[in-house]
Design a protein around this motif. Structure first.
Motif, PDB file in Angstrom:
ATOM      1  N   ASP A 253       0.212  -8.297  10.871  1.00 45.29           N
ATOM      2  CA  ASP A 253       1.445  -7.757  10.289  1.00 45.29           C
ATOM      3  C   ASP A 253       1.537  -6.245  10.481  1.00 45.29           C
ATOM      4  O   ASP A 253       2.625  -5.689  10.571  1.00 45.29           O
ATOM      5  N   ALA A 254       0.380  -5.597  10.530  1.00 48.73           N
ATOM      6  CA  ALA A 254       0.344  -4.144  10.712  1.00 48.73           C
ATOM      7  C   ALA A 254       0.421  -3.747  12.182  1.00 48.73           C
ATOM      8  O   ALA A 254       0.365  -2.569  12.515  1.00 48.73           O
ATOM      9  N   GLY A 255       0.542  -4.751  13.056  1.00 43.50           N
ATOM     10  CA  GLY A 255       0.632  -4.451  14.481  1.00 43.50           C
ATOM     11  C   GLY A 255      -0.696  -4.073  15.097  1.00 43.50           C
ATOM     12  O   GLY A 255      -0.759  -3.293  16.032  1.00 43.50           O
ATOM     13  N   LEU A 256      -1.762  -4.664  14.559  1.00 41.43           N
ATOM     14  CA  LEU A 256      -3.110  -4.361  15.046  1.00 41.43           C
ATOM     15  C   LEU A 256      -3.787  -5.613  15.582  1.00 41.43           C
ATOM     16  O   LEU A 256      -3.787  -6.657  14.929  1.00 41.43           O
ATOM     17  N   ALA A 257      -4.391  -5.511  16.747  1.00 42.60           N
ATOM     18  CA  ALA A 257      -5.160  -6.608  17.322  1.00 42.60           C
ATOM     19  C   ALA A 257      -6.642  -6.330  17.081  1.00 42.60           C
ATOM     20  O   ALA A 257      -7.067  -5.180  17.035  1.00 42.60           O
ATOM     21  N   GLY A 258      -7.424  -7.380  16.921  1.00 49.47           N
ATOM     22  CA  GLY A 258      -8.867  -7.242  16.768  1.00 49.47           C
ATOM     23  C   GLY A 258      -9.381  -7.476  15.360  1.00 49.47           C
ATOM     24  O   GLY A 258     -10.584  -7.378  15.116  1.00 49.47           O
ATOM     25  N   MET A 259      -8.498  -7.787  14.418  1.00 46.81           N
ATOM     26  CA  MET A 259      -8.943  -8.002  13.034  1.00 46.81           C
ATOM     27  C   MET A 259      -9.857  -9.219  12.931  1.00 46.81           C
ATOM     28  O   MET A 259     -10.791  -9.223  12.129  1.00 46.81           O
TER      29      MET A 259
ATOM     30  N   SER B 191       3.105  -1.631   9.198  1.00 48.65           N
ATOM     31  CA  SER B 191       3.296  -2.294   7.919  1.00 48.65           C
ATOM     32  C   SER B 191       2.520  -1.559   6.835  1.00 48.65           C
ATOM     33  O   SER B 191       1.462  -1.009   7.084  1.00 48.65           O
ATOM     34  N   ALA B 192       3.063  -1.601   5.639  1.00 43.26           N
ATOM     35  CA  ALA B 192       2.367  -1.019   4.486  1.00 43.26           C
ATOM     36  C   ALA B 192       2.005  -2.108   3.497  1.00 43.26           C
ATOM     37  O   ALA B 192       1.867  -1.863   2.308  1.00 43.26           O
ATOM     38  N   GLY B 193       1.823  -3.326   3.988  1.00 41.70           N
ATOM     39  CA  GLY B 193       1.442  -4.427   3.103  1.00 41.70           C
ATOM     40  C   GLY B 193       1.819  -5.752   3.708  1.00 41.70           C
ATOM     41  O   GLY B 193       2.017  -5.871   4.913  1.00 41.70           O
ATOM     42  N   GLY B 194       1.915  -6.754   2.851  1.00 42.43           N
ATOM     43  CA  GLY B 194       2.266  -8.080   3.333  1.00 42.43           C
ATOM     44  C   GLY B 194       2.349  -9.087   2.215  1.00 42.43           C
ATOM     45  O   GLY B 194       1.958  -8.820   1.074  1.00 42.43           O
ATOM     46  N   SER B 195       2.871 -10.251   2.572  1.00 43.54           N
ATOM     47  CA  SER B 195       2.916 -11.401   1.667  1.00 43.54           C
ATOM     48  C   SER B 195       2.041 -12.476   2.277  1.00 43.54           C
ATOM     49  O   SER B 195       2.216 -12.834   3.442  1.00 43.54           O
ATOM     50  N   PHE B 196       1.121 -12.977   1.493  1.00 45.25           N
ATOM     51  CA  PHE B 196       0.131 -13.913   2.002  1.00 45.25           C
ATOM     52  C   PHE B 196       0.243 -15.244   1.273  1.00 45.25           C
ATOM     53  O   PHE B 196       0.075 -15.299   0.057  1.00 45.25           O
TER      54      PHE B 196
ATOM     55  N   ALA C 296       0.842  -1.192   0.000  1.00 43.99           N
ATOM     56  CA  ALA C 296       0.000   0.000   0.000  1.00 43.99           C
ATOM     57  C   ALA C 296       0.879   1.245   0.000  1.00 43.99           C
ATOM     58  O   ALA C 296       2.047   1.197   0.371  1.00 43.99           O
ATOM     59  N   GLY C 297       0.300   2.341  -0.392  1.00 48.44           N
ATOM     60  CA  GLY C 297       1.015   3.610  -0.412  1.00 48.44           C
ATOM     61  C   GLY C 297       1.137   4.238   0.959  1.00 48.44           C
ATOM     62  O   GLY C 297       1.850   5.218   1.136  1.00 48.44           O
ATOM     63  N   ARG C 298       0.440   3.684   1.934  1.00 50.49           N
ATOM     64  CA  ARG C 298       0.528   4.185   3.305  1.00 50.49           C
ATOM     65  C   ARG C 298       0.342   3.003   4.249  1.00 50.49           C
ATOM     66  O   ARG C 298       0.092   1.884   3.810  1.00 50.49           O
ATOM     67  N   GLN C 299       0.455   3.248   5.534  1.00 46.62           N
ATOM     68  CA  GLN C 299       0.363   2.160   6.502  1.00 46.62           C
ATOM     69  C   GLN C 299      -1.033   1.544   6.506  1.00 46.62           C
ATOM     70  O   GLN C 299      -2.034   2.236   6.344  1.00 46.62           O
ATOM     71  N   VAL C 300      -1.068   0.246   6.704  1.00 42.95           N
ATOM     72  CA  VAL C 300      -2.329  -0.499   6.689  1.00 42.95           C
ATOM     73  C   VAL C 300      -3.294   0.048   7.728  1.00 42.95           C
ATOM     74  O   VAL C 300      -4.486   0.179   7.471  1.00 42.95           O
ATOM     75  N   LYS C 301      -2.787   0.401   8.897  1.00 42.84           N
ATOM     76  CA  LYS C 301      -3.687   0.901   9.946  1.00 42.84           C
ATOM     77  C   LYS C 301      -4.444   2.143   9.498  1.00 42.84           C
ATOM     78  O   LYS C 301      -5.563   2.383   9.928  1.00 42.84           O
ATOM     79  N   ASP C 302      -3.869   2.917   8.590  1.00 37.17           N
ATOM     80  CA  ASP C 302      -4.543   4.109   8.078  1.00 37.17           C
ATOM     81  C   ASP C 302      -5.639   3.760   7.068  1.00 37.17           C
ATOM     82  O   ASP C 302      -6.520   4.567   6.804  1.00 37.17           O
ATOM     83  N   LEU C 303      -5.576   2.564   6.502  1.00 37.70           N
ATOM     84  CA  LEU C 303      -6.588   2.139   5.536  1.00 37.70           C
ATOM     85  C   LEU C 303      -7.854   1.618   6.214  1.00 37.70           C
ATOM     86  O   LEU C 303      -8.886   1.492   5.575  1.00 37.70           O
TER      87      LEU C 303
END
Length: 129
Positions: free
Chosen positions: A108-114, A75-80, A53-60
């Motif tokens: 990967d973006a350092g977010l809990a609760g997804m 993180s601004a993305g990932g490999s799945f 992504a062009g910016r951090q995932v948490k901002d999306l």
């Protein structure tokens, strides 16, 4: 659940789904087979999906429900990696792969609760067959 947050997850779910669906589309598979001069049966499903992504995932995601994990990097993305047991041509199985990818993206973006966010999103959308 905040509609904006569900929309953000829904947009990412749609993006993942469309990318995976395109990769197993019969026309795409036929063209790959033609280019590589092999039978279409030999064209496998994608084993990985890379998203940047062009910016951090948490901002999306408009993180209201999502919580930042202390000291986790952004993180601004990932490999799945794809689950080889799933047939991505089948909508329900592709949805399972998409949901796994969303959960991984959140971590990967350092977010809990997804996990809860994906579950809530799926509860509000019609199941696909």
């Amino acid at each position: 659940m905040d509609p904006d947050q569900l929309r953000g997850v829904g947009d990412l779910a749609d993006l993942f789904d469309y990318l995976l669906q395109s990769a197993v589309d019969p026309q795409v598979v036929t063209e790959i087979a033609r280019i590589t001069d092999i039978d279409t049966a030999l064209v496998g499903q994608p084993r990985e999906l890379h998203l940047v992504a062009g910016r951090q995932v948490k901002d999306l995601l408009h993180p209201i429900v999502l919580r930042e994990i202390p000291e986790a990097s952004a993180s601004a993305g990932g490999s799945f990696r794809a689950n080889p047991a799933l047939d991505l041509r089948v909508a329900v199985e592709r949805q399972e792969q998409v949901d796994d990818g969303l959960r991984q993206l959140g971590l990967d973006a350092g977010l809990a609760g997804m996990e809860a966010l994906v579950e809530s999103y799926r509860a509000k959308t019609m199941p696909t067959a």
